[in-house]
Design an enzyme around this catalytic site. Sequence first.
Site, PDB file in Angstrom:
ATOM      1  N   ASP A 271       0.853  -1.189   0.000  1.00 29.38           N
ATOM      2  CA  ASP A 271       0.000   0.000   0.000  1.00 29.38           C
ATOM      3  C   ASP A 271       0.886   1.235   0.000  1.00 29.38           C
ATOM      4  O   ASP A 271       1.824   1.312   0.796  1.00 29.38           O
ATOM      5  CB  ASP A 271      -0.886  -0.018   1.254  1.00 29.38           C
ATOM      6  CG  ASP A 271      -2.097   0.894   1.157  1.00 29.38           C
ATOM      7  OD1 ASP A 271      -1.956   1.998   0.603  1.00 29.38           O
ATOM      8  OD2 ASP A 271      -3.168   0.520   1.659  1.00 29.38           O
TER       9      ASP A 271
ATOM     10  N   ARG B 235      -0.587   4.427   0.099  1.00 29.90           N
ATOM     11  CA  ARG B 235      -1.425   5.579   0.434  1.00 29.90           C
ATOM     12  C   ARG B 235      -0.846   6.386   1.596  1.00 29.90           C
ATOM     13  O   ARG B 235      -1.071   7.581   1.696  1.00 29.90           O
ATOM     14  CB  ARG B 235      -2.846   5.118   0.768  1.00 29.90           C
ATOM     15  CG  ARG B 235      -3.629   4.740  -0.457  1.00 29.90           C
ATOM     16  CD  ARG B 235      -4.974   4.163  -0.096  1.00 29.90           C
ATOM     17  NE  ARG B 235      -4.861   2.878   0.588  1.00 29.90           N
ATOM     18  CZ  ARG B 235      -5.893   2.193   1.042  1.00 29.90           C
ATOM     19  NH1 ARG B 235      -7.112   2.676   0.902  1.00 29.90           N
ATOM     20  NH2 ARG B 235      -5.720   1.033   1.622  1.00 29.90           N
TER      21      ARG B 235
END
Length: 422
Positions: A335, A337
């Site tokens: 990930d 983000r």
Amino acid sequence: MSPDAAPPPARSSPGGHIRLTSHSGGTDAPGLCWGAPTPEQRGPVVGTTTTRGHRNVVGTHSGAYGVYRALAVAAGKLSREHRADLTNTSPTDVIGPYPQWTDPEAIVSLDPWGALVADVFARHIADGLDVRPTIAVTKAQVILPEVHDAIAKARLIPDGRVLLATGAAQVTKAAIEPVWYLPGVAQRFGCSETDLRRVLFEETGGMYPELVTRSDLDVFLPPIGGQTIYIFGDPRALADPAVELTARVHDECNGSDVFGSDICTCRPYLTHAIEECIRGAQRGGVGLVAYSRKEGRALGEVTKFLVYNARKRQVGGDTADQYFARTECVAGVQDMRFQELMPDVLHWLGIRRIHRLVSMSNMKYDAITGSGIEVGERVSIPDELIPADAQVEIDAKTAAGYYTPGAVPDVEELKKAKGRGL
């Protein structure tokens, strides 16, 4: 065109010699003191290129859309000298100012004064500085088939204020461009500002030399997508911890949010949050959806679709125990983000307490509470809203630590749910 044909004449550059962004300059640029107590002391963010000597940041306005501006100029459709006429563009609702606006550690990824530049920097504009807003606030109606369905099933009742009889929800919405205060961003990520500047420069292929040649410029306008917020109810109530706040921080998923792909829970969770926000606002509270452009966990759609193929074609099929592994195989990370910057928009709104957080993400919860905002109840997605093909995602996430009021699947349970094949 035949091999012997003459190429078309090259379009001449209107600018004469090329100006490298690393050239010294900016002697006429206004000072920028991030976190100063007043906008006058803070100074305006000037990322326009009309008068380069006025620029006091690295990069340009409009995030990823700055490249389209360049195309328009190159094609002769837009004058380099155009200045925005900001008549009647002022916010429909005034946000702030709040104490967080003058805390240089609370907000580092957006300009809190970005919606008010025409007013608070009127003197600078009158003096000839091309100052542009980085935030715009307007009114709108949100119309979703899921809301119509909730009305038909009496889960939602139109009240004529928050929810109209037509099924439209009344909202205030704001579009926010990224404005990074580099010392603060480096602190959030636990790295040195020097390392941050160098990596930003190198990993963008040397796009912004000023990152490493102009250490005096603290602010960077990155070429990335921004975010949009949707407020259900009175925007001023967001800053009152006594008023119930229902909120979801949602990261973009074009395939599901817009086109209804059923391989993930993104759209059903988003529409469920909107329903919860409407209901909360009707109770006298306020609802908030903060929507960030971080497509495919900030890995992008190409990477996301490659991962879909890898998951569906692997030996044993698409199973929850390999959900994160396949992403990491393709992207090198599960990930990207990195929610460290996410709470800034909440601080811009003056939020100190979220009573009902519609999210199962531990990363988002930790970032919000770690920034000093209190969170009460956490609201998970109802089981009946989980598409069959997305059960793999939910099982993998809850096993990895995502919030769930139910049982956490063990190793054997993770092998049971299977997504359909290609």
